[in-house]
Design a protein around this motif. Sequence first.
Motif, PDB file in Angstrom:
ATOM      1  N   ASN A   1       5.105   4.836  -1.460  1.00 48.63           N
ATOM      2  CA  ASN A   1       4.910   3.187  -2.158  1.00 48.63           C
ATOM      3  C   ASN A   1       5.469   2.292  -1.811  1.00 48.63           C
ATOM      4  O   ASN A   1       6.313   2.142  -1.414  1.00 48.63           O
ATOM      5  CB  ASN A   1       4.806   3.659  -3.748  1.00 48.63           C
ATOM      6  CG  ASN A   1       3.804   5.082  -4.616  1.00 48.63           C
ATOM      7  OD1 ASN A   1       3.140   5.036  -3.137  1.00 48.63           O
ATOM      8  ND2 ASN A   1       4.874   5.735  -4.809  1.00 48.63           N
ATOM      9  N   SER A   2       4.543   1.046  -2.439  1.00 43.40           N
ATOM     10  CA  SER A   2       5.105  -0.174  -2.191  1.00 43.40           C
ATOM     11  C   SER A   2       5.455  -0.518  -0.336  1.00 43.40           C
ATOM     12  O   SER A   2       6.330  -0.968  -0.954  1.00 43.40           O
ATOM     13  CB  SER A   2       6.019  -0.483  -3.026  1.00 43.40           C
ATOM     14  OG  SER A   2       5.571  -0.455  -4.411  1.00 43.40           O
TER      15      SER A   2
ATOM     16  N   GLY B   1       0.811  -1.196   0.008  1.00 44.46           N
ATOM     17  CA  GLY B   1       0.022  -0.037   0.122  1.00 44.46           C
ATOM     18  C   GLY B   1       0.637   1.173  -0.019  1.00 44.46           C
ATOM     19  O   GLY B   1       2.238   1.212   0.033  1.00 44.46           O
ATOM     20  N   SER B   2      -0.112   2.269  -0.004  1.00 41.83           N
ATOM     21  CA  SER B   2       0.522   3.322  -0.015  1.00 41.83           C
ATOM     22  C   SER B   2       0.203   4.133   1.248  1.00 41.83           C
ATOM     23  O   SER B   2      -1.201   4.325   1.852  1.00 41.83           O
ATOM     24  CB  SER B   2       0.516   4.705  -1.768  1.00 41.83           C
ATOM     25  OG  SER B   2       0.958   4.099  -2.420  1.00 41.83           O
TER      26      SER B   2
ATOM     27  N   GLN C   1       5.812  10.828  -0.297  1.00 42.46           N
ATOM     28  CA  GLN C   1       4.892  10.045  -0.672  1.00 42.46           C
ATOM     29  C   GLN C   1       5.460   8.495  -0.943  1.00 42.46           C
ATOM     30  O   GLN C   1       7.209   8.113  -1.229  1.00 42.46           O
ATOM     31  CB  GLN C   1       5.204  10.351  -1.951  1.00 42.46           C
ATOM     32  CG  GLN C   1       3.476   8.931  -2.670  1.00 42.46           C
ATOM     33  CD  GLN C   1       2.717   8.931  -2.278  1.00 42.46           C
ATOM     34  OE1 GLN C   1       1.343   9.935  -1.914  1.00 42.46           O
ATOM     35  NE2 GLN C   1       1.990   7.559  -1.840  1.00 42.46           N
TER      36      GLN C   1
ATOM     37  N   ARG D   1       1.329   8.878   2.576  1.00 42.86           N
ATOM     38  CA  ARG D   1       2.183  10.405   1.634  1.00 42.86           C
ATOM     39  C   ARG D   1       2.084  11.221   3.639  1.00 42.86           C
ATOM     40  O   ARG D   1       1.172  11.384   3.900  1.00 42.86           O
ATOM     41  CB  ARG D   1       1.074  11.034   1.529  1.00 42.86           C
ATOM     42  CG  ARG D   1       1.873  12.153   0.603  1.00 42.86           C
ATOM     43  CD  ARG D   1       1.123  13.368  -0.126  1.00 42.86           C
ATOM     44  NE  ARG D   1       1.170  14.339  -0.723  1.00 42.86           N
ATOM     45  CZ  ARG D   1       0.972  15.309  -1.145  1.00 42.86           C
ATOM     46  NH1 ARG D   1       0.134  15.917  -0.946  1.00 42.86           N
ATOM     47  NH2 ARG D   1       1.611  15.751  -1.748  1.00 42.86           N
TER      48      ARG D   1
ATOM     49  N   ARG E   1      10.701   3.315  -4.354  1.00 41.62           N
ATOM     50  CA  ARG E   1       9.448   3.741  -3.294  1.00 41.62           C
ATOM     51  C   ARG E   1       8.889   4.496  -3.018  1.00 41.62           C
ATOM     52  O   ARG E   1       7.770   4.912  -3.203  1.00 41.62           O
ATOM     53  CB  ARG E   1       8.963   1.776  -2.691  1.00 41.62           C
ATOM     54  CG  ARG E   1       9.556   1.461  -3.712  1.00 41.62           C
ATOM     55  CD  ARG E   1      10.060  -0.223  -1.665  1.00 41.62           C
ATOM     56  NE  ARG E   1      10.308   0.113  -0.613  1.00 41.62           N
ATOM     57  CZ  ARG E   1      10.047   0.580   0.309  1.00 41.62           C
ATOM     58  NH1 ARG E   1       8.785  -0.003   0.538  1.00 41.62           N
ATOM     59  NH2 ARG E   1      10.782   0.231   1.397  1.00 41.62           N
ATOM     60  N   PHE E   2       9.717   5.672  -2.017  1.00 39.84           N
ATOM     61  CA  PHE E   2       9.609   7.176  -2.304  1.00 39.84           C
ATOM     62  C   PHE E   2       9.714   8.044  -2.955  1.00 39.84           C
ATOM     63  O   PHE E   2      10.915   7.949  -3.347  1.00 39.84           O
ATOM     64  CB  PHE E   2      10.248   6.711  -0.370  1.00 39.84           C
ATOM     65  CG  PHE E   2       9.896   5.669   0.312  1.00 39.84           C
ATOM     66  CD1 PHE E   2       9.083   4.535  -0.104  1.00 39.84           C
ATOM     67  CD2 PHE E   2       9.892   6.109   2.240  1.00 39.84           C
ATOM     68  CE1 PHE E   2       8.690   4.344   1.174  1.00 39.84           C
ATOM     69  CE2 PHE E   2      10.062   4.851   3.110  1.00 39.84           C
ATOM     70  CZ  PHE E   2       9.189   4.190   2.709  1.00 39.84           C
ATOM     71  N   THR E   3       8.914   8.856  -2.348  1.00 43.41           N
ATOM     72  CA  THR E   3       9.650  10.283  -2.916  1.00 43.41           C
ATOM     73  C   THR E   3       9.510  11.613  -1.886  1.00 43.41           C
ATOM     74  O   THR E   3       8.121  11.882  -1.605  1.00 43.41           O
ATOM     75  CB  THR E   3       8.575  10.209  -4.297  1.00 43.41           C
ATOM     76  OG1 THR E   3       8.257   8.831  -5.277  1.00 43.41           O
ATOM     77  CG2 THR E   3       8.846  11.493  -5.324  1.00 43.41           C
TER      78      THR E   3
END
Length: 120
Positions: free
Chosen positions: A83-84, A16-17, A81, A19, A66-68
């Motif tokens: 993700n995964s 999942g994700s 953010q 933020r 995976r992360f931003t």
Amino acid sequence: QVQLVESGGGLVQAGGSLRLSCAASGSIFKINDMGWYRQAPGKQRELVATITNGGSIDYADSVKGRFTISRDNAKNTVYLQMNSLKPEDTAVYYCNVDLVHVSRSRTNYWGQGTQVTVSS
């Protein structure tokens, strides 16, 4: 005085994700580096990602791809953010801000921390 307010943590299943957000407010003239760190139970706090005022970014190897991390200078806010997500990403996440006050003094601040839990 400066306050950092974090939000966005929670419980999510693997894959999942989430933020995260961290907003700085108060007597701020300029924000330099902003970043995210995390601390899992029984472990030391570790760097997750940082972003400079000029937009240069650095990630821990474990989150690359995976992360931003991003920032909105107009809002004095940094985002992460994620993700995964994996169970090993479970930790308390802290934002960190290096800033210059209106008085021109420079201080480094930590957010209060937000829990991220990833279930398998």
